[in-house]
Design a protein around this motif. Structure first.
Motif, PDB file in Angstrom:
ATOM      1  N   ALA A  65       0.823  -1.205   0.000  1.00  0.00           N
ATOM      2  CA  ALA A  65       0.000   0.000   0.000  1.00  0.00           C
ATOM      3  C   ALA A  65       0.863   1.262   0.000  1.00  0.00           C
ATOM      4  O   ALA A  65       0.567   2.215  -0.728  1.00  0.00           O
ATOM      5  N   THR A  66       1.928   1.278   0.786  1.00  0.00           N
ATOM      6  CA  THR A  66       2.791   2.455   0.802  1.00  0.00           C
ATOM      7  C   THR A  66       3.549   2.601  -0.508  1.00  0.00           C
ATOM      8  O   THR A  66       3.786   3.718  -0.967  1.00  0.00           O
ATOM      9  N   GLU A 115     -11.790  10.072  -3.545  1.00  0.00           N
ATOM     10  CA  GLU A 115     -12.625  11.114  -2.942  1.00  0.00           C
ATOM     11  C   GLU A 115     -12.246  12.463  -3.531  1.00  0.00           C
ATOM     12  O   GLU A 115     -11.094  12.895  -3.440  1.00  0.00           O
ATOM     13  N   ILE A 116     -13.226  13.124  -4.137  1.00  0.00           N
ATOM     14  CA  ILE A 116     -13.038  14.464  -4.682  1.00  0.00           C
ATOM     15  C   ILE A 116     -13.668  15.432  -3.696  1.00  0.00           C
ATOM     16  O   ILE A 116     -14.834  15.299  -3.348  1.00  0.00           O
ATOM     17  N   GLY A 117     -12.882  16.427  -3.235  1.00  0.00           N
ATOM     18  CA  GLY A 117     -13.402  17.387  -2.267  1.00  0.00           C
ATOM     19  C   GLY A 117     -14.508  18.245  -2.849  1.00  0.00           C
ATOM     20  O   GLY A 117     -15.661  18.175  -2.448  1.00  0.00           O
ATOM     21  N   ASN A 118     -14.185  19.067  -3.820  1.00  0.00           N
ATOM     22  CA  ASN A 118     -15.148  19.927  -4.490  1.00  0.00           C
ATOM     23  C   ASN A 118     -15.269  19.470  -5.939  1.00  0.00           C
ATOM     24  O   ASN A 118     -14.310  18.938  -6.499  1.00  0.00           O
ATOM     25  N   PRO A 119     -16.410  19.689  -6.578  1.00  0.00           N
ATOM     26  CA  PRO A 119     -16.553  19.271  -7.970  1.00  0.00           C
ATOM     27  C   PRO A 119     -15.504  19.939  -8.863  1.00  0.00           C
ATOM     28  O   PRO A 119     -15.195  21.111  -8.712  1.00  0.00           O
ATOM     29  N   VAL A 130      -6.946   9.274  -2.450  1.00  0.00           N
ATOM     30  CA  VAL A 130      -7.254   7.891  -2.778  1.00  0.00           C
ATOM     31  C   VAL A 130      -6.931   7.047  -1.555  1.00  0.00           C
ATOM     32  O   VAL A 130      -5.805   7.056  -1.069  1.00  0.00           O
ATOM     33  N   ARG A 131      -7.938   6.337  -1.029  1.00  0.00           N
ATOM     34  CA  ARG A 131      -7.731   5.451   0.112  1.00  0.00           C
ATOM     35  C   ARG A 131      -7.198   4.128  -0.422  1.00  0.00           C
ATOM     36  O   ARG A 131      -7.948   3.282  -0.881  1.00  0.00           O
ATOM     37  N   ASP A 135      -5.224   2.285   6.396  1.00  0.00           N
ATOM     38  CA  ASP A 135      -4.263   3.123   7.097  1.00  0.00           C
ATOM     39  C   ASP A 135      -3.477   4.047   6.174  1.00  0.00           C
ATOM     40  O   ASP A 135      -2.696   4.860   6.651  1.00  0.00           O
ATOM     41  N   VAL A 136      -3.638   3.922   4.853  1.00  0.00           N
ATOM     42  CA  VAL A 136      -2.829   4.674   3.894  1.00  0.00           C
ATOM     43  C   VAL A 136      -3.733   5.426   2.929  1.00  0.00           C
ATOM     44  O   VAL A 136      -4.579   4.823   2.266  1.00  0.00           O
ATOM     45  N   THR A 137      -3.547   6.750   2.867  1.00  0.00           N
ATOM     46  CA  THR A 137      -4.279   7.592   1.927  1.00  0.00           C
ATOM     47  C   THR A 137      -3.278   8.374   1.092  1.00  0.00           C
ATOM     48  O   THR A 137      -2.367   8.993   1.640  1.00  0.00           O
ATOM     49  N   ALA A 138      -3.454   8.348  -0.216  1.00  0.00           N
ATOM     50  CA  ALA A 138      -2.545   9.049  -1.123  1.00  0.00           C
ATOM     51  C   ALA A 138      -3.219  10.302  -1.660  1.00  0.00           C
ATOM     52  O   ALA A 138      -4.413  10.297  -1.963  1.00  0.00           O
ATOM     53  N   LYS A 139      -2.450  11.385  -1.772  1.00  0.00           N
ATOM     54  CA  LYS A 139      -2.916  12.623  -2.405  1.00  0.00           C
ATOM     55  C   LYS A 139      -2.400  12.608  -3.835  1.00  0.00           C
ATOM     56  O   LYS A 139      -1.198  12.687  -4.071  1.00  0.00           O
TER      57      LYS A 139
END
Length: 148
Positions: A65-66, A115-119, A130-131, A135-139
Motif C-alpha cells: 500500500a505504501t 474522494e473528490i473534495g469539491n466538484p 485515494v484510500r 491506514d494509507v491515503t494518497a494525495k
C-alpha cells in the motif's frame, strides 16, 4: 435500523459490515443507492461472501500500500475533458474519469476509493485523495486538460 453494507461508505464502514443507522438515512440514502441491504437472518449469511469478495480486491500488505501511495503521489494524472469558453468543462470530472486515467498509468484503483473534495468543473490542477488501504491515503495530483 440494522443494515448490512454492500459498498464502502465513508465514515460508516466497509462492505460486509453490519451497522445500525437512523431509519431516514438508511431508507432515503443507503437503500435506494444499493449501498446496503436490510439485515435479516438470511441476509446475515451473505456477510461472509461479501467479506470474501472485499478481501480479494483489497491490498493486504501495508508495504504494498505504501509503495502504491508513493507511485501515485509521484505522478501527475492528466485527465482530458471537453471544454467551452474560458476553460469551463461540459459537466464535471467524475471519479470514474480519474479511475480510468489512473489505469492508463498502470495503477488499478477502485473508483469507490477516490474522494473528490469539491466538484472539478474547469481546466487546471487539483488534488484528490485515494484510500489505498485503511491506514494509507494518497494525495494524487490531477491535471485537467482540454481534449484535443
Amino acid at each position: 435500523m440494522k443494515l448490512i453494507l454492500t459498498h464502502e461508505v465513508s465514515g460508516l464502514g466497509e462492505p460486509g459490515d453490519v451497522v445500525e443507522v437512523k431509519a431516514g438515512y438508511g431508507r432515503n440514502y443507503l437503500l435506494p443507492r444499493n449501498y446496503a441491504i436490510l439485515w435479516t437472518r438470511g441476509a446475515a449469511k451473505q456477510v461472509e461472501s461479501i467479506k470474501k469478495a472485499r478481501n480479494a480486491r483489497a491490498i493486504h500488505d501495508l508495504d504494498d500500500a505504501t509503495a502504491l501511495k508513493q507511485r501515485l503521489e509521484a505522478s501527475v494524472v492528466k485527465v482530458p475533458a471537453r471544454t467551452g469558453d474560458g476553460g469551463r468543462l461540459f459537466g464535471a470530472i467524475t471519479v470514474s474519469d480519474i479511475a480510468s486515467a489512473l489505469e492508463g498509468l498502470g495503477s488499478t484503483v477502485d473508483k469507490r476509493r477516490i474522494e473528490i473534495g469539491n466538484p472539478i468543473k474547469s481546466v487546471g490542477d487539483y488534488a484528490v485523495s485515494v484510500r489505498v488501504h485503511p491506514d494509507v491515503t494518497a494525495k494524487v495530483k490531477i491535471q485537467v486538460v482540454e481534449a484535443a
